[in-house]
Design an enzyme around this catalytic site. Sequence first.
Site, PDB file in Angstrom:
ATOM      1  N   GLY A 109       0.793  -1.230   0.000  1.00  0.00           N
ATOM      2  CA  GLY A 109       0.000   0.000   0.000  1.00  0.00           C
ATOM      3  C   GLY A 109       0.820   1.273   0.000  1.00  0.00           C
ATOM      4  CG  LEU A 110       3.339   2.542   2.652  1.00  0.00           C
ATOM      5  CD1 LEU A 110       4.388   2.424   3.738  1.00  0.00           C
ATOM      6  CD2 LEU A 110       2.645   3.900   2.768  1.00  0.00           C
ATOM      7  CG  ASP A 156       1.031   4.863  -8.212  1.00  0.00           C
ATOM      8  OD1 ASP A 156       0.865   5.488  -9.280  1.00  0.00           O
ATOM      9  OD2 ASP A 156       0.702   3.672  -8.077  1.00  0.00           O
TER      10      ASP A 156
HETATM   11  O1  PMV Z   1      -4.482   1.363  -3.594  1.00  0.00           O
HETATM   12  P1  PMV Z   1      -3.529   2.436  -3.973  1.00  0.00           P
HETATM   13  O2  PMV Z   1      -2.714   2.917  -2.817  1.00  0.00           O
HETATM   14  O3  PMV Z   1      -2.712   2.077  -5.155  1.00  0.00           O
HETATM   15  O4  PMV Z   1      -4.385   3.714  -4.399  1.00  0.00           O
HETATM   16  C1  PMV Z   1      -5.383   3.664  -5.380  1.00  0.00           C
HETATM   17  C2  PMV Z   1      -5.965   5.023  -5.595  1.00  0.00           C
HETATM   18  C3  PMV Z   1      -7.089   5.074  -6.628  1.00  0.00           C
HETATM   19  O5  PMV Z   1      -7.488   6.443  -6.741  1.00  0.00           O
HETATM   20  C4  PMV Z   1      -8.288   4.289  -6.147  1.00  0.00           C
HETATM   21  C5  PMV Z   1      -6.655   4.553  -7.985  1.00  0.00           C
HETATM   22  C6  PMV Z   1      -5.636   5.438  -8.683  1.00  0.00           C
HETATM   23  O6  PMV Z   1      -4.851   4.900  -9.475  1.00  0.00           O
HETATM   24  O7  PMV Z   1      -5.636   6.655  -8.479  1.00  0.00           O
END
Ligand code: PMV
Length: 324
Positions: A109-110, A156
């Site tokens: 999750g990070l 990310d």
């Molecule tokens: O689950 P994570 O930490 O990869 O976050 C996903 C975030 C969303 O907005 C749901 C999807 C995205 O790619 O922005």
Amino acid sequence: MRRVIKISAPGKLMLFGEHSVMFGKPCIVTAVDQRMTLVAIPTEERKLKIEAPDIGIIGHQRELDSLRVVANGPKGVRFVETAVKVFNEKFGLPFGVDVETKSAFETSGLGSSSASTVCTVKALAELTGNRLSKRELFDISYKTVLEVQGTGSGFDLAAAIWGGTLYYLYGGEKIEPIKIDKLPLVITHSGIKAETPAMVSSVKQKHKENRKVMDGIFKLMEEITDSAKQGLERKDYKEVGELANINQGLLEALGVGCAELSRLIFAARNSGAYGAKLSGAGGGDCMYAIVANRNKGRVKDAIKDKGGRVIEVRANAEGVRVEK
Ligand code: PMV
């Protein structure tokens, strides 16, 4: 002499605007200083070899010119492999490459996948003498992620590349640093691994079924994110905490909450946090609380009491860099 390059990139924590970012609304993400480190060595043999001992990958190898996106297998390998494939298709790699990754990520999750993607592209750019701008690095990394998982806003990757804290729009349409020095956060893992693609498609499905209501929620999330940006710039953490609580309520309305995250969120709120919410896709992974320094001990104890794993990590970390 053989050339060796060492790159590191930070992880990420979504602060505001998860899910609504998939529908054209802004989000706020901060880079966290748990880093992925990748060492790459060019070789004469036209092969990609990967060692990732942290995730049990030893002696993995593929022919460089027949790399393809595979639907399963360890995530760490899939992102590195696909990044090499995309880079090779675009620039033509003149050599094979041995890659070794070392992860400082304690939990899911990070953003370990995005960090390893960015490290791979940056390493190949350095080794081939391609002076890629941040934007070019982002575009190749984003193409990689879309090939591997078919979906994602790319927030990310932006965190891994630019570092700091960013105001971000889908696909990198806007990537704007927010000027802050520190963030008073307590970050916790729920003990459950979130299934991001499944959560994203469940929200898409809800949007199809109930477009008007869902668009209303996304609009509110946009207003929350914009106000949070201002609150962060003013260091008004009380306000930012309040907005985190409201954002959490709306995430619950999207159906991405879960009992384990809620337990930790309420434990934080009830022990003196300004506010708390889940971070990312939901259904597991992380939550964070905004907490004045004087209350951090109490909040951490309350969270641990409910079975949460507090992750000692600093926000607003530096983006991808070449290591000595
Ligand atoms: O689950 P994570 O930490 O990869 O976050 C996903 C975030 C969303 O907005 C749901 C999807 C995205 O790619 O922005």
